[in-house]
Design a protein around this motif. Sequence first.
Motif, PDB file in Angstrom:
ATOM      1  N   ILE A  90      52.450  81.003  44.359  1.00 48.96           N
ATOM      2  CA  ILE A  90      53.835  81.027  44.840  1.00 48.96           C
ATOM      3  C   ILE A  90      54.724  80.187  43.936  1.00 48.96           C
ATOM      4  O   ILE A  90      55.822  80.600  43.548  1.00 48.96           O
ATOM      5  CB  ILE A  90      53.914  80.531  46.305  1.00 48.96           C
ATOM      6  CG1 ILE A  90      53.171  81.493  47.231  1.00 48.96           C
ATOM      7  CG2 ILE A  90      55.368  80.390  46.741  1.00 48.96           C
ATOM      8  CD1 ILE A  90      53.002  80.966  48.644  1.00 48.96           C
ATOM      9  N   GLN A  96      58.030  78.906  51.714  1.00 46.45           N
ATOM     10  CA  GLN A  96      56.598  79.120  51.917  1.00 46.45           C
ATOM     11  C   GLN A  96      55.773  77.896  51.499  1.00 46.45           C
ATOM     12  O   GLN A  96      54.613  77.767  51.882  1.00 46.45           O
ATOM     13  CB  GLN A  96      56.134  80.339  51.124  1.00 46.45           C
ATOM     14  CG  GLN A  96      56.798  81.637  51.533  1.00 46.45           C
ATOM     15  CD  GLN A  96      56.338  82.798  50.690  1.00 46.45           C
ATOM     16  OE1 GLN A  96      55.138  83.020  50.509  1.00 46.45           O
ATOM     17  NE2 GLN A  96      57.282  83.570  50.151  1.00 46.45           N
ATOM     18  N   ILE A  97      56.368  77.025  50.713  1.00 47.30           N
ATOM     19  CA  ILE A  97      55.676  75.841  50.209  1.00 47.30           C
ATOM     20  C   ILE A  97      55.966  74.612  51.058  1.00 47.30           C
ATOM     21  O   ILE A  97      55.058  73.852  51.408  1.00 47.30           O
ATOM     22  CB  ILE A  97      56.086  75.571  48.738  1.00 47.30           C
ATOM     23  CG1 ILE A  97      55.630  76.721  47.838  1.00 47.30           C
ATOM     24  CG2 ILE A  97      55.536  74.232  48.243  1.00 47.30           C
ATOM     25  CD1 ILE A  97      54.129  76.878  47.748  1.00 47.30           C
ATOM     26  N   LYS A 152      50.654  73.539  50.294  1.00 46.24           N
ATOM     27  CA  LYS A 152      50.750  73.782  51.743  1.00 46.24           C
ATOM     28  C   LYS A 152      50.635  72.496  52.549  1.00 46.24           C
ATOM     29  O   LYS A 152      50.585  72.548  53.772  1.00 46.24           O
ATOM     30  CB  LYS A 152      49.682  74.770  52.195  1.00 46.24           C
ATOM     31  CG  LYS A 152      48.233  74.339  51.970  1.00 46.24           C
ATOM     32  CD  LYS A 152      47.285  75.423  52.488  1.00 46.24           C
ATOM     33  CE  LYS A 152      45.833  75.034  52.307  1.00 46.24           C
ATOM     34  NZ  LYS A 152      44.911  76.079  52.832  1.00 46.24           N
ATOM     35  N   PRO A 183      46.451  80.160  46.239  1.00 48.63           N
ATOM     36  CA  PRO A 183      47.615  80.826  46.849  1.00 48.63           C
ATOM     37  C   PRO A 183      48.921  80.056  46.692  1.00 48.63           C
ATOM     38  O   PRO A 183      49.951  80.638  46.322  1.00 48.63           O
ATOM     39  CB  PRO A 183      47.200  80.952  48.317  1.00 48.63           C
ATOM     40  CG  PRO A 183      45.709  81.017  48.277  1.00 48.63           C
ATOM     41  CD  PRO A 183      45.316  80.074  47.188  1.00 48.63           C
ATOM     42  N   GLY A 184      48.893  78.762  46.935  1.00 42.27           N
ATOM     43  CA  GLY A 184      50.108  77.963  46.785  1.00 42.27           C
ATOM     44  C   GLY A 184      50.563  77.887  45.345  1.00 42.27           C
ATOM     45  O   GLY A 184      51.772  77.947  45.055  1.00 42.27           O
ATOM     46  N   LEU A 224      61.058  81.616  48.488  1.00 42.41           N
ATOM     47  CA  LEU A 224      59.714  81.241  48.060  1.00 42.41           C
ATOM     48  C   LEU A 224      59.415  79.780  48.382  1.00 42.41           C
ATOM     49  O   LEU A 224      58.300  79.435  48.800  1.00 42.41           O
ATOM     50  CB  LEU A 224      59.554  81.506  46.562  1.00 42.41           C
ATOM     51  CG  LEU A 224      59.503  82.973  46.145  1.00 42.41           C
ATOM     52  CD1 LEU A 224      59.691  83.113  44.635  1.00 42.41           C
ATOM     53  CD2 LEU A 224      58.180  83.613  46.576  1.00 42.41           C
ATOM     54  N   GLU A 225      60.405  78.909  48.195  1.00 44.53           N
ATOM     55  CA  GLU A 225      60.187  77.494  48.502  1.00 44.53           C
ATOM     56  C   GLU A 225      59.924  77.271  49.985  1.00 44.53           C
ATOM     57  O   GLU A 225      59.183  76.342  50.353  1.00 44.53           O
ATOM     58  CB  GLU A 225      61.379  76.666  48.025  1.00 44.53           C
ATOM     59  CG  GLU A 225      61.441  76.572  46.510  1.00 44.53           C
ATOM     60  CD  GLU A 225      62.517  75.650  45.984  1.00 44.53           C
ATOM     61  OE1 GLU A 225      62.518  75.386  44.766  1.00 44.53           O
ATOM     62  OE2 GLU A 225      63.367  75.182  46.778  1.00 44.53           O
ATOM     63  N   GLN A 285      55.562  81.904  40.786  1.00 46.24           N
ATOM     64  CA  GLN A 285      56.670  82.854  40.972  1.00 46.24           C
ATOM     65  C   GLN A 285      58.013  82.138  40.952  1.00 46.24           C
ATOM     66  O   GLN A 285      58.985  82.619  40.349  1.00 46.24           O
ATOM     67  CB  GLN A 285      56.514  83.602  42.297  1.00 46.24           C
ATOM     68  CG  GLN A 285      55.358  84.568  42.360  1.00 46.24           C
ATOM     69  CD  GLN A 285      55.309  85.269  43.712  1.00 46.24           C
ATOM     70  OE1 GLN A 285      56.231  85.993  44.082  1.00 46.24           O
ATOM     71  NE2 GLN A 285      54.239  85.023  44.458  1.00 46.24           N
ATOM     72  N   ILE A 286      58.086  80.989  41.645  1.00 47.93           N
ATOM     73  CA  ILE A 286      59.337  80.219  41.655  1.00 47.93           C
ATOM     74  C   ILE A 286      59.740  79.845  40.239  1.00 47.93           C
ATOM     75  O   ILE A 286      60.895  80.032  39.828  1.00 47.93           O
ATOM     76  CB  ILE A 286      59.169  78.953  42.517  1.00 47.93           C
ATOM     77  CG1 ILE A 286      58.975  79.324  43.998  1.00 47.93           C
ATOM     78  CG2 ILE A 286      60.381  78.021  42.354  1.00 47.93           C
ATOM     79  CD1 ILE A 286      58.529  78.170  44.877  1.00 47.93           C
ATOM     80  N   ARG A 340      66.202  84.039  46.171  1.00 48.38           N
ATOM     81  CA  ARG A 340      64.765  84.302  46.013  1.00 48.38           C
ATOM     82  C   ARG A 340      63.991  82.993  45.858  1.00 48.38           C
ATOM     83  O   ARG A 340      62.919  82.819  46.438  1.00 48.38           O
ATOM     84  CB  ARG A 340      64.515  85.210  44.806  1.00 48.38           C
ATOM     85  CG  ARG A 340      63.025  85.397  44.495  1.00 48.38           C
ATOM     86  CD  ARG A 340      62.768  86.515  43.529  1.00 48.38           C
ATOM     87  NE  ARG A 340      61.392  86.511  43.038  1.00 48.38           N
ATOM     88  CZ  ARG A 340      60.343  86.904  43.751  1.00 48.38           C
ATOM     89  NH1 ARG A 340      60.510  87.324  44.994  1.00 48.38           N
ATOM     90  NH2 ARG A 340      59.126  86.870  43.228  1.00 48.38           N
TER      91      ARG A 340
END
Length: 208
Positions: A32, A53-54, A74, A28-29, A50-51, A35-36, A46
């Motif tokens: 993400i 979330q990390i 995470k 999952p990480g 996204l960052e 995507q970044i 954007r």
Amino acid sequence: MADEEYERMLAGKLYITDRIQDANREIPGQLIVQQINQTPIDQTERILALEEQIFQGEHKNIFVQPPFAVDYGKHIRVGDNFYCNVNAVFLDTNWITIGNNVKIGPRVNLLTAGHPIDAQTRISLLEFAAPITIGDNTWLGGNVTVLPGVTIGSNSVIGAGAVVTKDIPDGVVAVGNPARVLRKINAADRKYWRDEAAAYRRERGTAE
């Protein structure tokens, strides 16, 4: 159900990755971060969303310049005013904790993961991870590598290309492979750079 292998990993004990439950695995990480890294660099909002979330913790004004890589994505805590240049590797198999006002140069590796020196143990897939901590107001130059279990003190500078294998105290310049303390940051350093900053403000007609 408790995930004992994952708990062992975060406790710094030997563990086997493949035995960690799917809910606690890396994908999952990493998705993400993928995507970044694929987002056009002018889409800053954007990227920042996204960052968030990390990078865990209470913070403001952070930016990690894509592309970069993570292991789990995470287990990274950052403070305020964090900037990291391109091609960083956050191998967050254990916690990476970064203080306030930290700057990191390009191609820096923060590596919490380790493997046994004994080959027979290593090929059995047992590994370990130990946390990394970086104090406030610290600067890591380009191509620095920080190894598992290291703490870098506040207000220190790690010179480009250093490999940090042991703890570094507050308020020093450290360089080399393995990194060693070159000298303390002293009053003359502070005076020189504050005078330079004051001259800049005078020349530019700014208060800050």
